[in-house]
Design an enzyme around this catalytic site. Structure first.
Site, PDB file in Angstrom:
ATOM      1  N   ASP A  68       6.619  -6.639  12.120  1.00 46.65           N
ATOM      2  CA  ASP A  68       5.522  -5.688  12.161  1.00 46.65           C
ATOM      3  C   ASP A  68       6.051  -4.264  12.006  1.00 46.65           C
ATOM      4  O   ASP A  68       7.083  -3.897  12.576  1.00 46.65           O
ATOM      5  CB  ASP A  68       4.805  -5.837  13.505  1.00 46.65           C
ATOM      6  CG  ASP A  68       3.547  -5.005  13.606  1.00 46.65           C
ATOM      7  OD1 ASP A  68       2.641  -5.216  12.792  1.00 46.65           O
ATOM      8  OD2 ASP A  68       3.467  -4.161  14.518  1.00 46.65           O
ATOM      9  N   GLU A 120       6.624  -6.205   6.881  1.00 46.20           N
ATOM     10  CA  GLU A 120       5.361  -5.501   6.709  1.00 46.20           C
ATOM     11  C   GLU A 120       5.723  -4.027   6.573  1.00 46.20           C
ATOM     12  O   GLU A 120       5.923  -3.332   7.574  1.00 46.20           O
ATOM     13  CB  GLU A 120       4.423  -5.704   7.894  1.00 46.20           C
ATOM     14  CG  GLU A 120       3.067  -5.050   7.655  1.00 46.20           C
ATOM     15  CD  GLU A 120       2.439  -4.437   8.908  1.00 46.20           C
ATOM     16  OE1 GLU A 120       1.205  -4.254   8.904  1.00 46.20           O
ATOM     17  OE2 GLU A 120       3.166  -4.108   9.860  1.00 46.20           O
TER      18      GLU A 120
END
Length: 586
Positions: free
Chosen positions: A231, A305
């Site tokens: 993330d 990401e």
């Protein structure tokens, strides 16, 4: 109608050109995998509390097997106060009771592996929850203590330190700094949080932080996971001195750019730029992590990401000693424009091939309006952070038609692809949620100016005639489902020839049989003059997407492998109507 036949010559010597060479058909799994994202709280609820859980996922693994995916990615299921749907982690080594137990995770992992499905778990290293033991210790410790050194605590500006240390804004709205209160009740230092105030950013210049996350990696690798989705992979490291920055950071908004390194006029990601993102120091972290993954058997992988532009900059994350994949958000944000899509595809291969990495395609996830709704907007390149009932509504029929075509185009490209749960059912966003049920912190921190991401996180419909469409045994659901979900329920889609599920299932079967994920890409010169067509050859399969208003005629004798919509006939010839993609052999 555009009439094309197989004898038509390219309009110039450069029209038919190979932009990507084929790879080895049986290589590392992550190079061509189709990975299915499971958002645990919205996938399936086994215990009837209205929130999806790990046993619910295990119970529906055969859905993934029937679909034909290679792996699943689990969004966070760790112990958390759930201020940001689990992306505020309080304990990286335990399962939140909302989702089950560590034993439930082990059962899920074993069941997935028994079915030949790999499991990738989410890792959230930019920030922790404010309930994490580290942050609680930091609040209790003195200013300048080792406990505070794990986070980004700073003195405020102004005579009494009453102003934040810099002018950074939270991605969820409002200042990126929150001031603490000392034990005696007086104002203290400020701490940085690029997201919600309950998600304090870690200080990745601290060796203790780096060591802790390396141990977290080993904890899950030892349990048998096949990899990690990282993330905010372009975050973590901040520019020295945390300088002021007058730019704008947002979940899905941002300026589209061009890749100045190659001159290609292509979208290259929305790009959260600024001194808080894409700093060179992140690459040292990923090189260390890669060494850990490489020390385990089984070809473990990481996907970034990273909202980074230009694409040549994004490719640095997937160099041979760093990540294995990085989401291609440039493709996601390209809208429904043939020239932009061709530009993104070509620029992506140019950047990734230069470092020997696959391109990783994606159209939807838990942070953006689903592409079945996004592509039905009057401006399909528009990317709002959610939709209100008062906003102009997507054209549902047009959006689904384009979504099916876009998905078939994506799955026909070499590389890996990610499928967000429910897109294989053609699910739209819930665009008429009552504000009283919203839970995304972006809605609250922007004072209701942004709808937030709840609309793309609606619980899955499994059975058209069951309470909560089969999501929960007693009809409970943490977010309400729209009535339109009945027609998209998995039991309906599975039993309907030509349904979106049938399209995905067929496409994945053909993709695997034809080794398209490791194939090559050559633009077809016969279509070079048509600004509304994306046409390429991957191995011996032609992928043609018609984004224009006029139908496109296929060569005589074309063998249709799969089509996103019904094809038409004109004077005995097969034609591809508007907003339709077809795979054929000719």
């Amino acid at each position: 109608m555009t009439r094309i036949d197989s004898t038509t010559a390219p309009t110039s010597a450069t029209d038919a050109v190979t932009v990507h060479a084929a790879g080895v058909a049986e290589g590392s799994w992550w190079r061509d995998a189709v990975i299915y994202q499971v958002y645990p709280r919205s996938f399936a609820d086994a215990n009837g509390d209205g929130v999806g859980d790990l046993p619910g996922i295990t119970a529906h693994l055969d859905h993934l097997v029937e679909l034909g995916v290679d792996a699943l990615w689990l969004s966070p299921f760790y112990r958390s106060p759930q201020k940001d749907a689990g992306y505020d982690v309080a304990d990286y080594r335990d399962v939140d009771p909302l989702f089950g137990t560590l034993d439930d995770f082990d059962v899920l992992l074993e069941a997935a592996h028994a079915r030949g499905v790999r499991v990738v778990v989410d890792l959230v290293p930019n920030h922790t929850s404010d309930q994490h033991v580290w942050f609680q210790a930091a609040l209790a410790a003195d200013e300048g203590s080792p406990e505070r050194g794990r986070y980004l605590f700073r003195e405020g500006r102004g005579t009494g330190g009453e102003e934040p240390p810099n002018n950074w804004q939270s991605i969820f709205g409002g200042p990126a700094w929150t001031r603490t209160t000392r034990a005696d009740g007086t104002p203290g230092q400020w701490y940085l949080h690029l997201f919600d105030s309950s998600q304090p950013d870690l200080d990745w210049s601290n060796p203790e932080v780096r060591s802790e996350f390396e141990d977290v990696l080993r904890f899950w690798l030892d349990r048998g996971v096949d990899g990690f989705r990282v993330d905010v992979a372009h975050g973590m490291v901040k520019a020295d001195g945390l300088p002021d920055w007058d730019g704008h950071v947002a979940m899905v908004d941002g300026a589209d750019g061009t890749d100045g390194t190659d001159g290609t006029d292509a979208v290259n990601g929305s790009g959260n730029s600024g001194p808080m993102f894409d700093q060179d120091g992140v690459h040292e972290i990923y090189r260390a992590w890669r060494r850990i993954l490489d020390s385990y058997d089984g070809d473990r992988a990481m996907v970034a990401e990273a909202w980074v532009e230009p694409l040549s900059r994004l490719a640095r994350y997937v160099r041979a000693d760093e990540m294995h994949q990085a989401f291609n958000f440039s493709f996601l944000v390209a809208g429904w424009d043939a020239a932009r899509l061709r530009g993104v595809v070509e620029a992506s291969f140019r950047a990734n091939d230069a470092v020997g990495a696959p391109t990783t395609w994606v159209l939807s996830n838990h942070d953006v309006v689903r592409h079945a709704s996004r592509l039905g907007l009057a401006e399909p390149e528009h990317r709002p952070n959610g939709l209100f009932a008062s906003d102009p509504q997507p054209d549902a029929e047009l959006g689904l038609r384009r979504a099916r075509a876009a998905s078939l185009l994506m799955l026909g490209l070499p590389g890996s692809s990610y499928v967000y749960q429910g897109e294989e059912l053609g699910l739209p966003d819930h665009t008429s949620l009552d504000d009283a049920v919203r839970q995304d912190p972006a809605f609250f921190r922007t004072g209701g100016a942004e709808a937030g991401r709840d609309g793309c996180r609606i619980p899955m419909p499994w059975e058209a005639d069951a309470p909560a469409y089969g999501f929960s045994p007693d009809g409970a659901a943490w977010l309400p489902q729209p009535a339109s979900y009945a027609a998209h329920a998995a039991d309906v889609e599975r039993a309907t020839p030509g349904s979106t599920f049938d399209l995905y299932r067929t496409a994945l079967r053909v993709r695997k049989a034809e080794h398209l994920g490791t194939g090559d890409l050559t633009w077809l010169g016969v279509f070079a003059h048509d600004p509304h067509v994306v046409a390429l050859r991957n191995r011996d399969v032609v992928v043609l997407a018609n984004l224009g208003g006029a139908a496109v005629t296929l060569p005589a004798g074309a063998e249709i492998l799969v089509a996103s919509g019904e094809l038409t006939q004109d004077a005995g010839a097969t034609a591809v109507p508007s907003d339709t993609t077809v795979w054929y052999r000719a």
